[in-house]
Design an enzyme around this catalytic site. Structure first.
Site, PDB file in Angstrom:
ATOM      1  N   ASP A   6      58.380  61.687   8.934  1.00  0.00           N
ATOM      2  CA  ASP A   6      58.885  61.168   7.486  1.00  0.00           C
ATOM      3  C   ASP A   6      59.428  62.362   7.096  1.00  0.00           C
ATOM      4  O   ASP A   6      59.318  63.377   7.209  1.00  0.00           O
ATOM      5  CB  ASP A   6      57.756  60.534   6.514  1.00  0.00           C
ATOM      6  CG  ASP A   6      58.220  60.055   5.371  1.00  0.00           C
ATOM      7  OD1 ASP A   6      59.285  59.147   5.535  1.00  0.00           O
ATOM      8  OD2 ASP A   6      57.716  60.324   4.169  1.00  0.00           O
ATOM      9  N   TYR A  38      65.210  61.898   1.495  1.00  0.00           N
ATOM     10  CA  TYR A  38      66.406  61.396   2.269  1.00  0.00           C
ATOM     11  C   TYR A  38      67.215  60.121   1.827  1.00  0.00           C
ATOM     12  O   TYR A  38      68.244  60.252   2.178  1.00  0.00           O
ATOM     13  CB  TYR A  38      65.841  60.840   3.659  1.00  0.00           C
ATOM     14  CG  TYR A  38      65.686  62.078   4.850  1.00  0.00           C
ATOM     15  CD1 TYR A  38      65.080  63.357   4.540  1.00  0.00           C
ATOM     16  CD2 TYR A  38      65.280  61.579   6.017  1.00  0.00           C
ATOM     17  CE1 TYR A  38      64.920  64.146   5.543  1.00  0.00           C
ATOM     18  CE2 TYR A  38      64.890  62.489   6.834  1.00  0.00           C
ATOM     19  CZ  TYR A  38      64.668  63.843   6.717  1.00  0.00           C
ATOM     20  OH  TYR A  38      64.356  64.735   7.840  1.00  0.00           O
ATOM     21  N   GLY A  39      66.339  59.482   0.930  1.00  0.00           N
ATOM     22  CA  GLY A  39      66.748  57.964   0.684  1.00  0.00           C
ATOM     23  C   GLY A  39      68.264  57.866  -0.226  1.00  0.00           C
ATOM     24  O   GLY A  39      68.665  56.706  -0.207  1.00  0.00           O
ATOM     25  N   CYS A  69      59.251  56.166   8.629  1.00  0.00           N
ATOM     26  CA  CYS A  69      60.263  56.261   7.420  1.00  0.00           C
ATOM     27  C   CYS A  69      61.238  54.970   7.838  1.00  0.00           C
ATOM     28  O   CYS A  69      62.253  55.052   8.596  1.00  0.00           O
ATOM     29  CB  CYS A  69      60.815  57.570   7.454  1.00  0.00           C
ATOM     30  SG  CYS A  69      62.068  57.867   6.267  1.00  0.00           S
ATOM     31  N   THR A  71      64.116  54.785   5.980  1.00  0.00           N
ATOM     32  CA  THR A  71      65.349  55.004   5.729  1.00  0.00           C
ATOM     33  C   THR A  71      65.774  55.799   6.968  1.00  0.00           C
ATOM     34  O   THR A  71      67.065  55.378   7.437  1.00  0.00           O
ATOM     35  CB  THR A  71      65.466  56.329   4.699  1.00  0.00           C
ATOM     36  OG1 THR A  71      64.793  55.809   3.407  1.00  0.00           O
ATOM     37  CG2 THR A  71      66.554  56.999   4.523  1.00  0.00           C
ATOM     38  N   CYS A 203      59.345  51.240   1.909  1.00  0.00           N
ATOM     39  CA  CYS A 203      59.373  52.684   1.794  1.00  0.00           C
ATOM     40  C   CYS A 203      58.060  53.322   1.974  1.00  0.00           C
ATOM     41  O   CYS A 203      57.271  52.677   1.263  1.00  0.00           O
ATOM     42  CB  CYS A 203      60.059  53.156   0.549  1.00  0.00           C
ATOM     43  SG  CYS A 203      59.870  54.926   0.381  1.00  0.00           S
ATOM     44  N   HIS A 205      56.562  55.667   1.356  1.00  0.00           N
ATOM     45  CA  HIS A 205      56.082  56.162   0.005  1.00  0.00           C
ATOM     46  C   HIS A 205      55.140  55.204  -0.852  1.00  0.00           C
ATOM     47  O   HIS A 205      54.573  55.628  -1.503  1.00  0.00           O
ATOM     48  CB  HIS A 205      57.044  56.971  -0.810  1.00  0.00           C
ATOM     49  CG  HIS A 205      57.422  58.413  -0.316  1.00  0.00           C
ATOM     50  ND1 HIS A 205      58.132  58.365   0.983  1.00  0.00           N
ATOM     51  CD2 HIS A 205      57.206  59.734  -0.641  1.00  0.00           C
ATOM     52  CE1 HIS A 205      58.435  59.948   1.019  1.00  0.00           C
ATOM     53  NE2 HIS A 205      57.790  60.350   0.150  1.00  0.00           N
TER      54      HIS A 205
HETATM   55  N1  DGL Z   1      59.293  57.449   2.981  1.00  0.00           N
HETATM   56  C1  DGL Z   1      60.769  57.130   3.369  1.00  0.00           C
HETATM   57  C2  DGL Z   1      61.044  55.793   3.849  1.00  0.00           C
HETATM   58  O1  DGL Z   1      60.038  55.000   3.875  1.00  0.00           O
HETATM   59  C3  DGL Z   1      61.965  57.553   2.403  1.00  0.00           C
HETATM   60  C4  DGL Z   1      61.669  58.570   1.491  1.00  0.00           C
HETATM   61  C5  DGL Z   1      62.969  59.355   1.033  1.00  0.00           C
HETATM   62  O2  DGL Z   1      63.945  59.041   0.063  1.00  0.00           O
HETATM   63  O3  DGL Z   1      63.049  60.277   1.419  1.00  0.00           O
HETATM   64  O4  DGL Z   1      62.268  55.197   3.431  1.00  0.00           O
END
Ligand code: DGL
Length: 284
Positions: A6, A38-39, A69, A71, A203, A205
């Site tokens: 992730d 990353y989002g 992840c 994203t 997501c 998170h």
């Molecule tokens: N945890 C990631 C997801 O499932 C993204 C978090 C990020 O923005 O880096 O999309």
């Protein structure tokens, strides 16, 4: 050994469920904290960062890598599987990459992989799915496309929640995150115009603040727990790929390791606060 990747701490939610479900395998978690989040990045950067991360996990001995992840799965999963993996496997074979969006959509639509076209009762499914995710995931339209393949009458109402991941990663105060989650939930409810049947926390998170979503959502909205459905998805995958079970992918003694591209002591501290137990990260 199985690798889970992730951008930061979010994939730990999926990782924890996977380790609990398959305690005898060897597991390696890699958080690319140096480049999180990353989002809100351009797709090209997400693809490059994801490829670099997966290559590191392959080098470390993982034969199977799960993109923990949404994203990365949304914009890099298929590209890497189709365009990069064959060149990796041409040199040293047997590597696999799995994403987490397909099992999530299969679970929420109750339509498993084996259903190739909408059949009864899927074609009568008119559920509304509220999707909370990153900007990249929402922009990709992958959830809408995957739901439409299975349940053409169901509707996905999606909302990018760009403030949440930075708050979670920085270990912000609960009250601050609760306020942000409430604003997003209210915005999505206005956008959908009806009360959705399901809220997909798209997501990895967000399960870390699932209680805050629960408090902000109307009580009749069910929340999809992505860590559990990803564990179900892997169980299903292994049942369909008996060659993987017993191979180097799924052997081991239950070793669990954590690595980061960030500052290990700070990443370990935040992980401990989030998960309520000590986790020691090494540098990768
Ligand atoms: N945890 C990631 C997801 O499932 C993204 C978090 C990020 O923005 O880096 O999309």
């Amino acid at each position: 050994m199985i690798g889970v990747f992730d951008s930061g701490h979010g994939g730990l939610t999926v990782f924890t469920a996977l380790v609990e479900r398959f305690p005898r395998y060897d597991w390696l978690y890699y958080g690319d904290h140096a480049h999180a989040p990353y989002g809100s990045r351009p797709n090209r950067e997400v693809v490059e960062l994801t490829q670099t991360a997966v290559a590191k996990l392959f080098m470390a001995g993982c034969k199977l890598v799960i993109l923990g992840c949404n994203t990365a799965t949304a914009v890099a999963g298929r590209t890497l599987q189709q365009e990069w993996l064959p060149t990796v496997n041409a040199q040293r074979g047997g590597h696999r990459i799995l994403g987490i969006i397909a099992p999530t959509v299969e679970a929420v639509t109750q339509t498993p992989w084996s259903v190739k076209e909408p059949v009864f009762p899927q074609k009568y499914n008119t559920d509304v799915y509220a999707l909370f995710a990153t900007e990249v995931t929402v922009r990709s339209g992958v959830y809408e496309a995957e739901v439409a393949k299975r349940c053409p009458k169901a509707r996905v109402v999606s909302l990018a929640c760009p403030k949440l991941v930075p708050l979670i990663e920085s270990g912000a105060l609960k009250a601050q995150m609760a306020a942000a989650a409430k604003i997003y939930v209210d915005e999505l409810l206005v956008k959908s115009g009806v009360i959705p049947q399901w809220a997909i926390l798209g997501c990895t998170h967000f399960p870390l603040i699932e209680d805050l979503f629960r408090a902000a959502l109307p009580p009749q909205v069910r929340i999809l727990s992505q860590p559990q459905v990803v564990a179900d998805g892997l169980e299903d995958y292994l049942a369909r790929h008996p060659d993987v079970v017993g191979s180097r992918v799924a052997s081991g003694r239950g070793a669990v390791q954590y690595f980061t591209s960030g500052e290990p002591s700070e990443v370990s501290r935040v992980a401990g606060v989030m998960l309520g137990r000590q986790i020691i990260f090494g540098r990768f």
